[in-house]
Scaffold this active site. Structure first.
Site, PDB file in Angstrom:
ATOM      1  N   HIS A  14      31.801  45.429  10.105  1.00 35.35           N
ATOM      2  CA  HIS A  14      33.194  45.131   9.720  1.00 35.35           C
ATOM      3  C   HIS A  14      33.146  44.396   8.385  1.00 35.35           C
ATOM      4  O   HIS A  14      32.778  43.226   8.328  1.00 35.35           O
ATOM      5  CB  HIS A  14      33.862  44.251  10.784  1.00 35.35           C
ATOM      6  CG  HIS A  14      35.299  43.932  10.481  1.00 35.35           C
ATOM      7  ND1 HIS A  14      36.303  44.086  11.409  1.00 35.35           N
ATOM      8  CD2 HIS A  14      35.917  43.475   9.363  1.00 35.35           C
ATOM      9  CE1 HIS A  14      37.457  43.741  10.883  1.00 35.35           C
ATOM     10  NE2 HIS A  14      37.248  43.355   9.628  1.00 35.35           N
ATOM     11  N   HIS A  16      35.055  43.908   4.307  1.00 37.66           N
ATOM     12  CA  HIS A  16      36.077  44.170   3.289  1.00 37.66           C
ATOM     13  C   HIS A  16      35.416  44.161   1.917  1.00 37.66           C
ATOM     14  O   HIS A  16      34.835  43.142   1.524  1.00 37.66           O
ATOM     15  CB  HIS A  16      37.168  43.099   3.323  1.00 37.66           C
ATOM     16  CG  HIS A  16      37.926  43.074   4.615  1.00 37.66           C
ATOM     17  ND1 HIS A  16      39.069  43.820   4.824  1.00 37.66           N
ATOM     18  CD2 HIS A  16      37.678  42.436   5.778  1.00 37.66           C
ATOM     19  CE1 HIS A  16      39.505  43.610   6.060  1.00 37.66           C
ATOM     20  NE2 HIS A  16      38.671  42.782   6.672  1.00 37.66           N
ATOM     21  N   LYS A 100      40.836  52.460  11.924  1.00 35.11           N
ATOM     22  CA  LYS A 100      41.187  51.057  12.127  1.00 35.11           C
ATOM     23  C   LYS A 100      42.652  50.907  12.535  1.00 35.11           C
ATOM     24  O   LYS A 100      43.537  51.449  11.871  1.00 35.11           O
ATOM     25  CB  LYS A 100      40.933  50.290  10.827  1.00 35.11           C
ATOM     26  CG  LYS A 100      41.313  48.828  10.869  1.00 35.11           C
ATOM     27  CD  LYS A 100      40.401  48.032  11.784  1.00 35.11           C
ATOM     28  CE  LYS A 100      40.926  46.628  11.998  1.00 35.11           C
ATOM     29  NZ  LYS A 100      40.116  45.601  11.400  1.00 35.11           N
ATOM     30  N   HIS A 137      42.152  45.537  15.423  1.00 36.85           N
ATOM     31  CA  HIS A 137      42.496  44.135  15.138  1.00 36.85           C
ATOM     32  C   HIS A 137      43.363  43.678  16.304  1.00 36.85           C
ATOM     33  O   HIS A 137      44.532  44.037  16.387  1.00 36.85           O
ATOM     34  CB  HIS A 137      43.242  44.004  13.801  1.00 36.85           C
ATOM     35  CG  HIS A 137      43.545  42.581  13.458  1.00 36.85           C
ATOM     36  ND1 HIS A 137      42.948  41.906  12.416  1.00 36.85           N
ATOM     37  CD2 HIS A 137      44.360  41.673  14.054  1.00 36.85           C
ATOM     38  CE1 HIS A 137      43.381  40.665  12.374  1.00 36.85           C
ATOM     39  NE2 HIS A 137      44.252  40.486  13.361  1.00 36.85           N
ATOM     40  N   HIS A 175      36.147  41.370  15.515  1.00 35.54           N
ATOM     41  CA  HIS A 175      36.162  39.910  15.315  1.00 35.54           C
ATOM     42  C   HIS A 175      36.804  39.140  16.476  1.00 35.54           C
ATOM     43  O   HIS A 175      37.804  38.457  16.307  1.00 35.54           O
ATOM     44  CB  HIS A 175      36.820  39.522  14.002  1.00 35.54           C
ATOM     45  CG  HIS A 175      38.079  40.265  13.637  1.00 35.54           C
ATOM     46  ND1 HIS A 175      39.132  40.412  14.489  1.00 35.54           N
ATOM     47  CD2 HIS A 175      38.424  40.903  12.499  1.00 35.54           C
ATOM     48  CE1 HIS A 175      40.073  41.103  13.887  1.00 35.54           C
ATOM     49  NE2 HIS A 175      39.673  41.420  12.683  1.00 35.54           N
ATOM     50  N   ASP A 248      33.302  40.605   8.846  1.00 35.40           N
ATOM     51  CA  ASP A 248      34.672  40.433   8.355  1.00 35.40           C
ATOM     52  C   ASP A 248      34.660  39.623   7.070  1.00 35.40           C
ATOM     53  O   ASP A 248      35.605  38.882   6.793  1.00 35.40           O
ATOM     54  CB  ASP A 248      35.570  39.779   9.419  1.00 35.40           C
ATOM     55  CG  ASP A 248      37.055  39.982   9.107  1.00 35.40           C
ATOM     56  OD1 ASP A 248      37.374  40.834   8.263  1.00 35.40           O
ATOM     57  OD2 ASP A 248      37.877  39.285   9.719  1.00 35.40           O
ATOM     58  N   HIS A 252      38.823  36.740  -1.150  1.00 30.68           N
ATOM     59  CA  HIS A 252      40.085  36.515  -1.867  1.00 30.68           C
ATOM     60  C   HIS A 252      39.753  35.534  -2.977  1.00 30.68           C
ATOM     61  O   HIS A 252      38.924  34.635  -2.778  1.00 30.68           O
ATOM     62  CB  HIS A 252      41.139  35.873  -0.962  1.00 30.68           C
ATOM     63  CG  HIS A 252      41.644  36.762   0.122  1.00 30.68           C
ATOM     64  ND1 HIS A 252      42.589  37.735  -0.080  1.00 30.68           N
ATOM     65  CD2 HIS A 252      41.331  36.823   1.438  1.00 30.68           C
ATOM     66  CE1 HIS A 252      42.845  38.354   1.063  1.00 30.68           C
ATOM     67  NE2 HIS A 252      42.085  37.827   2.006  1.00 30.68           N
TER      68      HIS A 252
HETATM   69  O1  DOR Z   1      40.831  36.891   7.697  1.00 31.48           O
HETATM   70  C1  DOR Z   1      41.054  38.080   7.553  1.00 31.48           C
HETATM   71  N1  DOR Z   1      41.037  38.660   6.331  1.00 31.48           N
HETATM   72  N2  DOR Z   1      41.354  38.809   8.622  1.00 31.48           N
HETATM   73  C2  DOR Z   1      41.737  40.089   8.518  1.00 31.48           C
HETATM   74  O2  DOR Z   1      42.013  40.686   9.514  1.00 31.48           O
HETATM   75  C3  DOR Z   1      41.913  40.713   7.191  1.00 31.48           C
HETATM   76  C4  DOR Z   1      41.091  40.066   6.197  1.00 31.48           C
HETATM   77  C5  DOR Z   1      41.453  40.459   4.792  1.00 31.48           C
HETATM   78  O3  DOR Z   1      41.619  41.648   4.526  1.00 31.48           O
HETATM   79  O4  DOR Z   1      41.538  39.577   3.948  1.00 31.48           O
HETATM   80 ZN    ZN Z   2      38.728  42.320   8.674  1.00 32.61          ZN
END
Ligand code: DOR
Ligand code: ZN
Length: 346
Positions: A14, A16, A100, A137, A175, A248, A252
């Site tokens: 998992h 991103h 997903k 999720h 998660h 996960d 950001h």
């Molecule tokens: O903390 C998270 N960030 N949980 C998620 O489900 C999405 C992820 C994100 O894409 O930033």
């Molecule tokens: Zn995620």
């Protein structure tokens, strides 16, 4: 005392990676230690068709360092308009590994997710038929449900009914953060798996909220009480094949985290393996680290474990950058609040 361990090359079930400048900055952080990862499709706009998954995969491959053997395992973002035939074609072509499910509004970029689960019934039936796993999720979004109860309520109201209505559907509870999640997953049989993140093994809700608010520990599902963190630790370190690593890791920029309404996500790609080795050693389970990072996930997905290995050694505290620079701004690396002694050496 063990001070060297060699394990099959891990996978991240998992992850991103985002897109553009952020993708180019974070992809090497995962590709350094992991052979494969399930890539989350919550871009803006989301990855909803096979063609979009193919083009995103190409962008990821171009962002990898020269000579990297990292394989992105692509997913589609399930919407109420997902075409079962397009999905089945993408799966048959080997373009996607899973789909997903985001309940609409549950988390970052989930506005196109599912609000009415009846509308996706034909897609879920098609997935059961072709053996395409559904990554979930697992949080309800009803405003009257306390955010700390959202996972447990989702299991009861949404997940269990979906699984009963769709025999043969393979589901990954993504998660998990609660003892209810651990219990439900461990009783679900071979068609049910669950990923556990690195950060949920380390933080509880006090770390986010006590002594000042710590936006870098805010993620979704939000970390719960200590008793839940301990249940996750027991599950991850148990060797039970139901449970496997899905970091996960969710980058950001600090500019987007440190806002009055900041983004959810912990960025752990850089130091995940050092943290996991420390956690498993603390729990007397170093010999089960490999099951969690390298065997249980492929087994669930019906893929072979990686042939290669990585070696970690224990020594002086590991240093790693506290942030990485991206073309979009700085991303803070998850701080596990403890010295880490295990480093990946090869
Ligand atoms: O903390 C998270 N960030 N949980 C998620 O489900 C999405 C992820 C994100 O894409 O930033
Ligand atoms: Zn995620």
């Amino acid at each position: 005392m063990t001070d060297t361990i060699t394990i099959r090359t891990p996978d991240d079930w998992h992850l991103h990676l985002r897109d553009g400048a952020m993708l180019r900055a974070v992809a090497p952080e995962t590709a350094r230690h992991f052979a494969r990862a399930i890539i989350m499709p919550n871009l803006v706009p989301p990855v909803v068709t096979g063609a979009e998954a193919a083009s995103y995969r190409d962008r990821i491959l171009s962002a990898l360092p020269e000579g990297s053997a990292f394989t992105p395992l692509m997913t589609l973002y399930l919407t109420e308009d997902t075409d079962p035939e397009d999905l089945a074609r993408a799966h048959a072509d080997g373009l996607i590994t899973a789909v997903k499910l985001y309940p609409a509004g549950a988390t970052t970029n989930s506005a196109s997710g599912v609000a009415n689960f009846d509308k996706v019934r034909p897609v879920l039936e098609k997935m059961a038929e072709i053996g395409c796993p559904l990554c979930v999720h697992g949080e309800v979004v009803d405003s009257d449900i306390d955010i700390f109860d959202r996972e447990a309520v989702f299991i009861e109201r949404v997940l269990d009914p979906i699984r009963r209505a769709t025999p043969g559907l393979r589901v990954v509870m993504e998660h998990i953060t609660t003892m209810q999640g651990v219990e439900y997953a461990s009783e679900g049989g071979p068609e049910l798996g669950a990923t556990i993140t690195t950060h949920h093994l380390v933080i509880n809700r006090n770390h986010i909220l006590a002594g000042g608010i710590k936006p870098h520990y805010y993620c979704l599902p939000v970390a719960k009480r200590e008793e839940h963190r301990l249940a996750l630790r027991r599950a991850a370190t148990s060797g039970d094949p139901t449970f496997f690593l899905g970091t996960d890791s969710a980058p950001h920029t600090d500019a987007n985290k440190l806002l009055p309404c900041g983004c959810a996500g912990c960025f752990t790609a850089t130091n995940t393996l050092s943290i996991l080795a420390e956690v498993f050693e603390q729990d007397g389970a170093l010999d089960r680290l490999e099951a969690f990072t390298s065997f249980n996930g492929p087994k669930f997905y019906g893929l072979p474990a990686n042939e290669g290995t990585i070696t970690l050694t224990k020594g002086e505290p590991v240093t790693y950058p506290d942030h990485i620079d991206t073309g979009d701004g700085v991303v803070t690396v998850f701080d596990p609040m403890m010295p880490l002694h295990w480093r990946v050496v090869g």
